[in-house]
Design a protein around this motif. Structure first.
Motif, short mmCIF file in Angstrom:
data_model
loop_
_atom_site.label_atom_id
_atom_site.label_comp_id
_atom_site.label_asym_id
_atom_site.label_seq_id
_atom_site.Cartn_x
_atom_site.Cartn_y
_atom_site.Cartn_z
N GLY A 158 0.82 -1.22 0.00
CA GLY A 158 0.00 0.00 0.00
C GLY A 158 0.85 1.26 0.00
N TYR A 159 1.93 1.24 0.77
CA TYR A 159 2.83 2.40 0.81
C TYR A 159 3.58 2.54 -0.52
CZ TYR A 159 6.34 5.66 2.61
OH TYR A 159 7.15 6.75 2.80
N ALA A 160 3.97 1.40 -1.10
CA ALA A 160 4.76 1.41 -2.34
C ALA A 160 3.98 1.97 -3.53
CB ALA A 160 5.24 0.00 -2.66
N GLN A 161 2.66 1.96 -3.46
CA GLN A 161 1.86 2.52 -4.55
C GLN A 161 2.07 4.03 -4.71
OE1 GLN A 161 -2.24 1.50 -3.91
NE2 GLN A 161 -1.91 -0.71 -4.19
N HIS A 162 2.51 4.68 -3.66
CA HIS A 162 2.66 6.14 -3.67
C HIS A 162 4.12 6.60 -3.60
CE1 HIS A 162 -1.69 6.32 -2.83
NE2 HIS A 162 -1.47 5.36 -1.97
N HIS A 163 5.06 5.66 -3.47
CA HIS A 163 6.45 6.06 -3.24
C HIS A 163 7.40 5.21 -4.06
CE1 HIS A 163 4.26 7.33 0.41
NE2 HIS A 163 5.10 8.35 0.42
N GLU A 164 8.61 5.74 -4.25
CA GLU A 164 9.66 5.00 -4.93
C GLU A 164 10.19 3.89 -4.03
OE1 GLU A 164 12.67 7.66 -6.31
OE2 GLU A 164 11.27 8.90 -7.47
N ARG A 165 10.92 2.95 -4.61
CA ARG A 165 11.37 1.77 -3.87
C ARG A 165 12.27 2.15 -2.69
NH1 ARG A 165 15.27 -2.02 -3.29
NH2 ARG A 165 14.55 -4.19 -3.09
N GLN A 166 13.19 3.09 -2.87
CA GLN A 166 14.10 3.45 -1.79
C GLN A 166 13.34 4.07 -0.62
OE1 GLN A 166 17.46 2.75 -1.38
NE2 GLN A 166 16.90 3.44 0.66
N THR A 167 12.34 4.90 -0.93
CA THR A 167 11.53 5.49 0.12
C THR A 167 10.74 4.42 0.85
OG1 THR A 167 11.30 7.44 -1.29
CG2 THR A 167 9.85 7.31 0.62
N THR A 168 10.24 3.43 0.11
CA THR A 168 9.52 2.31 0.72
C THR A 168 10.45 1.50 1.62
OG1 THR A 168 8.11 2.17 -1.25
CG2 THR A 168 8.08 0.29 0.25
N MET A 169 11.70 1.34 1.20
CA MET A 169 12.68 0.64 2.02
C MET A 169 12.91 1.37 3.34
SD MET A 169 14.76 -1.96 2.30
CE MET A 169 15.13 -2.62 0.66
N ASP A 170 13.01 2.69 3.29
CA ASP A 170 13.18 3.48 4.51
C ASP A 170 11.97 3.32 5.43
OD1 ASP A 170 15.56 4.35 3.45
OD2 ASP A 170 14.75 6.24 2.69
N PHE A 171 10.78 3.33 4.85
CA PHE A 171 9.53 3.13 5.61
C PHE A 171 9.56 1.78 6.32
CE2 PHE A 171 5.08 1.53 5.51
CZ PHE A 171 4.46 2.52 6.26
#
Length: 383
Positions: free
Chosen positions: A140-153
């Motif tokens: 769900g988070y990855a739908q709105h963000h790039e992969r690196q940002t999702t990794m940080d999340f």
């Protein structure tokens, strides 16, 4: 009971020295739980006891935890159960373990993560946080963000989840084998000047007798410092005898000013200065307060420095770049000059060489193309 049996069978020459013979020891009966379920319950008890001991041995900011901190943990354990919402647990976890221990910028990221949890899993209980639920959260988070940002999340949530597992609030680690997804990253065109363009822009600077934006532009161009690092410099940070500059703090220009820690531990470093810059700065700094910021005079705005730099770029008809673009220019020139990635990484204060490689991939690829030509020329002479 065991002690009584030991006293009965022990022998010795005196009452202070007793010897337990193997045959006598073998004859002592030891009670053991008969059923497997009872053994498992006993083992589970000691597992929970071990987790509790580990929890109370946590270190806070490198120091032994204070009694106040232990009371916070105890309060957290009382208020939160496996039936509690994960959002509530995470909010308490951030307050307990992160407030006062991390920089305000990093704290802001944890708060942002907290707000996304409220949007994506507002009703999810701790007991229901399994691998499927966690993967759905990440998706769900990855739908709105790039992969690196999702990794940080993912990394910011994982710490709280592992603690919840240790405390018995979540049965097992749901983050195991998680698949990190994300939107396709946008193509970011880095703006920097080549050697001739930089030389022309620097020649247009007005380097007077007082510290100014022009002096700051020169300093960043020759050191690759971040804008906040350059603002945090004081005359005490310069060692003219050894031609070095110590970076150990930054200036918090976004939040009203004041000295704050560097971006990361690797950012604390010594930067070598060329002799020409040493001569120029020694005259500029000699009459300034030794422990006060050199370039800070009232409220500071990044846009002001960018406007000054843009004016100089336009004056000499070179591409307009930002102050941060000067840092990229500095790194690119070093790489093209043959300086190793490891040395450039240390000079820039990057957390790892991977950061340097990813940031300056375009430069590295150009250098690789040149290396191919050099290799071919070298091999052609072997016949």
């Amino acid at each position: 009971m065991l002690l009584k049996q030991y006293q009965q069978v022990s022998q010795g020459n005196s009452k202070d020295t007793q010897v337990l013979k193997f045959d006598d020891f073998a004859s002592i009966g030891i009670s053991m739980p008969v059923s497997e379920n009872e053994q498992r319950r006993i083992g589970g008890f000691f597992d929970r006891l071990d987790s509790l001991i580990t929890l109370h041995q946590r270190k806070y900011d490198g120091c032994t935890l204070s009694p106040i901190f232990f009371r916070k943990v105890h309060t957290m354990q009382e208020n939160i159960t496996s039936e509690s919402l994960f959002c509530d647990y995470y909010a308490q976890w951030v307050r307990t373990y992160k407030e006062g221990a991390i920089r305000d910028v990093t704290m802001g990221k944890y708060r942002l993560t907290q707000s996304w949890l409220s949007k994506l899993i507002p009703e999810l209980r701790l007991a229901d946080m399994d691998r499927t639920a966690y993967q759905q959260l990440i998706n769900g988070y990855a739908q709105h963000h790039e992969r690196q940002t999702t990794m940080d999340f993912h990394h910011q949530i994982k710490g709280a989840i592992l603690d919840a597992v240790d405390e018995g609030l979540i049965p097992r680690d749901p983050t195991r084998k998680v698949i990190i997804k994300g939107k396709q990253p946008r193509i970011k065109k880095m703006k920097y000047l080549n050697q001739f363009e930089l030389h022309a822009m620097l020649a247009d600077l007005d380097l007077g007798d007082e510290a100014s934006w022009d002096w700051l532009i020169l300093l960043i161009a020759k050191t690759g410092l971040r804008f906040s690092e350059a603002l945090g410099l004081t005359p005490d940070d310069f060692d003219f005898a050894h031609q070095t500059l110590s970076v150990s703090k930054t200036w918090d220009y976004k939040n009203g000013g004041g000295f704050v820690p560097t971006k990361n531990e690797s950012s604390v470093r010594k930067v070598q200065l060329d002799w020409q810059l040493i001569m120029q700065l020694s005259g500029l700094l000699k009459n300034l307060p030794h422990d006060k910021p050199i370039f800070v005079h009232g409220k500071v705005y990044n846009s002001t420095a960018n406007d000054v730099l843009a004016r100089h770029c336009k004056n000499v008809d070179v591409p307009v770049i930002s102050i941060h673009g000067l840092r990229h220019t500095h790194a690119s020139l070093l790489l093209f000059a043959g300086v190793s990635i490891a040395s450039v990484s240390r000079r820039l204060g990057h957390a790892s060489m991977t950061t340097t490689q990813e940031t300056y991939l375009h430069v590295i690829r150009e250098l690789e193309n040149k290396d191919v030509d050099i290799v071919m020329r070298a091999l052609s002479t072997l016949i």
